[in-house]
Design an enzyme around this catalytic site. Structure first.
Site, PDB file in Angstrom:
ATOM      1  N   TYR A 119      -0.332  22.328  16.102  1.00 42.59           N
ATOM      2  CA  TYR A 119      -1.306  23.024  15.311  1.00 42.59           C
ATOM      3  C   TYR A 119      -2.382  23.730  16.135  1.00 42.59           C
ATOM      4  O   TYR A 119      -2.580  23.275  17.238  1.00 42.59           O
ATOM      5  CB  TYR A 119      -2.265  22.079  14.381  1.00 42.59           C
ATOM      6  CG  TYR A 119      -3.247  22.609  13.878  1.00 42.59           C
ATOM      7  CD1 TYR A 119      -3.002  22.837  12.406  1.00 42.59           C
ATOM      8  CD2 TYR A 119      -4.586  22.744  14.318  1.00 42.59           C
ATOM      9  CE1 TYR A 119      -4.170  23.536  11.711  1.00 42.59           C
ATOM     10  CE2 TYR A 119      -5.557  23.108  13.565  1.00 42.59           C
ATOM     11  CZ  TYR A 119      -5.595  23.692  12.540  1.00 42.59           C
ATOM     12  OH  TYR A 119      -6.699  24.197  11.690  1.00 42.59           O
ATOM     13  N   GLU A 205      -5.883  30.604  12.132  1.00 40.14           N
ATOM     14  CA  GLU A 205      -5.319  29.251  12.134  1.00 40.14           C
ATOM     15  C   GLU A 205      -3.904  29.536  12.022  1.00 40.14           C
ATOM     16  O   GLU A 205      -3.178  30.258  11.204  1.00 40.14           O
ATOM     17  CB  GLU A 205      -5.776  28.557  10.517  1.00 40.14           C
ATOM     18  CG  GLU A 205      -5.044  27.158  10.707  1.00 40.14           C
ATOM     19  CD  GLU A 205      -5.399  26.304   9.392  1.00 40.14           C
ATOM     20  OE1 GLU A 205      -5.163  27.049   8.362  1.00 40.14           O
ATOM     21  OE2 GLU A 205      -6.068  25.334   9.455  1.00 40.14           O
TER      22      GLU A 205
END
Ligand code: GDP
Ligand code: MN
Length: 395
Positions: A119, A205
């Site tokens: 992530y 993101e």
């Protein structure tokens, strides 16, 4: 402003970041089968484009198999029928709410063999006025879940122009990657940081950033939001706005330079000034009801804007009663009062209406309202006005 994954990837590609080849289809899937010849596979990945995350784990309103809005497909002849079933279908995910979102665009991408998922995101840390990197070896899953159950697995680092994170050996160890991979990751982070600043992003993101079987990093998913207040410097980005993702009432208000945000409650609010609008919403909640909207008519509130405001609030079927709360400064309350009376007549407005005026020409305004014979209620006291509009909403 949010943009779609395929748009985000196009931007990142232009900044030299590693994304896979893909093709996007809007509304129809013409040429998809012919296009597939140019896309490496198997597998191919069919990805629903909506402004919400959790697509992979989501489900369709009109289900056609037991998978979600992101499907990895190994048989070429399956790509077209699966994409056809997704197009126009409604995808429901953790982030869409129970009504889901209609899929109007589909992105078909070459597949990738995933070794590990990370992530990575960049966002603005307002407490420090810096861009913050959040990175975790626990990628692929919901980062909110990781933050709850294993917060130590998320590493936060503030980025600045002269910060060299390649010196951070601890980070390399925590992520359990080789020196070469760490170098490559640093290059990616530097490019992302540059992209973030260049496009005035508020978040980028990447979930997941993957290591493929060859040990190279690839961006498999990308979400970008851009600071609305900076859009005037990026016409090319402003053009990426997908109007089908926006609330139609909010769009209509924006066209007239009014600040309208649709909410879920039953009491319509028409106010001038953002501070007074928030105080109005607060007091409605205090009396146990919920506001149907935030609406700031703005400092230049005039009759036409009042009529426009009425039209927008009236289009929301949840509204049961309306509180108009105006503080007359430069604008005169009697002028607004005339606007209200005309709007009610013109639109044959039936919902119960409470008007509160304070400031310039407030008493003249009240007279206009009280003499209108339209059954409008004028109340000077803020608390009393809020209580009354809540009672009227309850019927
Ligand atoms: P999201 O569910 O909205 O976050 O959509 P993603 O684009 O992140 O896709 C969901 C998941 O599908 C990813 O976390 C991956 O595990 C998987 N996925 C996406 N693309 C590929 C691919 O090319 N190959 C494989 N094997 N899996 C993929
Ligand atoms: Mn994702």
């Amino acid at each position: 402003m949010n943009i779609h994954e395929y748009q985000a990837k196009e931007i990142l590609k232009n900044f030299g970041l590693p994304v896979l080849d893909g093709k996007v289809y809007n509304k129809n899937l013409d040429n998809l089968e012919a296009d597939l010849i140019d896309l490496n596979g198997p597998p191919w990945v069919v990805k629903s484009q909506i402004h919400a995350g959790g697509r992979g784990a989501g489900h369709f309103k009109d289900p056609f198999n037991d998978k979600g809005g992101v499907q990895v497909i190994f048989e070429k002849e399956q790509v077209f029928p699966i994409a056809t079933s997704m197009m126009g279908n409604v995808l429901i995910t953790k982030q869409t709410g129970e009504n889901g979102k209609t899929v109007n665009s589909i992105f078909i991408e070459e597949g990738c063999d995933i070794e590990r998922e990370f992530y990575l995101s960049l966002l603005i840390d307002r407490n420090n006025s810096k861009v913050m990197l959040m990175i975790s070896a626990a990628g692929g899953m919901d980062i909110e879940d990781v933050a709850l159950t294993n917060p130590e697995k998320i590493i936060n680092i503030h980025l600045t122009k002269d910060k060299d994170i390649s010196l951070d050996e601890g980070l390399q160890k925590k992520l359990e990657i080789s020196i070469d991979q760490f170098d490559e990751l640093n290059l990616i982070i530097n490019k992302l940081f540059y992209a973030f600043i260049s496009i005035d992003a508020s978040t980028i993101e990447i979930n997941p950033l993957v290591l493929n079987k060859e040990g190279r990093f690839i961006i498999l998913d990308a979400k970008i939001s851009i600071d609305d207040n900076a859009l005037f410097r990026h016409q090319e980005l402003a053009d990426l706005k997908d109007l089908t993702e926006e609330d139609p009432l909010e769009l209509q208000a924006a066209e007239h330079d009014m600040n309208y945000v649709k909410l879920d409650g039953s009491i319509g609010c028409m106010v001038n000034g953002a501070g007074l609008a928030m105080a109005t919403m607060d007091i409605i909640k205090q009396f146990g009801e919920e506001p149907a909207n935030f609406l700031d008519l703005g400092g230049t509130a005039n009759k036409d804007r009042v009529i426009m405001g009425f039209k927008i609030i009236q289009s929301d079927p949840n509204v049961k009663s309306i509180l108009i709360n105006i503080f007359g400064g430069i604008i005169h309350c009697d002028m607004i009062a005339n606007g209200i009376v005309e709007a009610v007549k013109e639109l044959e407005f039936k919902l119960p209406l409470v008007v509160r005026f304070q400031g310039t020409n407030a008493s003249e305004g009240r007279d206009v309202i009280n003499n209108s014979d339209l059954g409008l209620v004028s109340i000077d006291d803020f608390t009393e006005a809020a209580k009354t509009v809540v009672d009227l909403a309850k019927g």
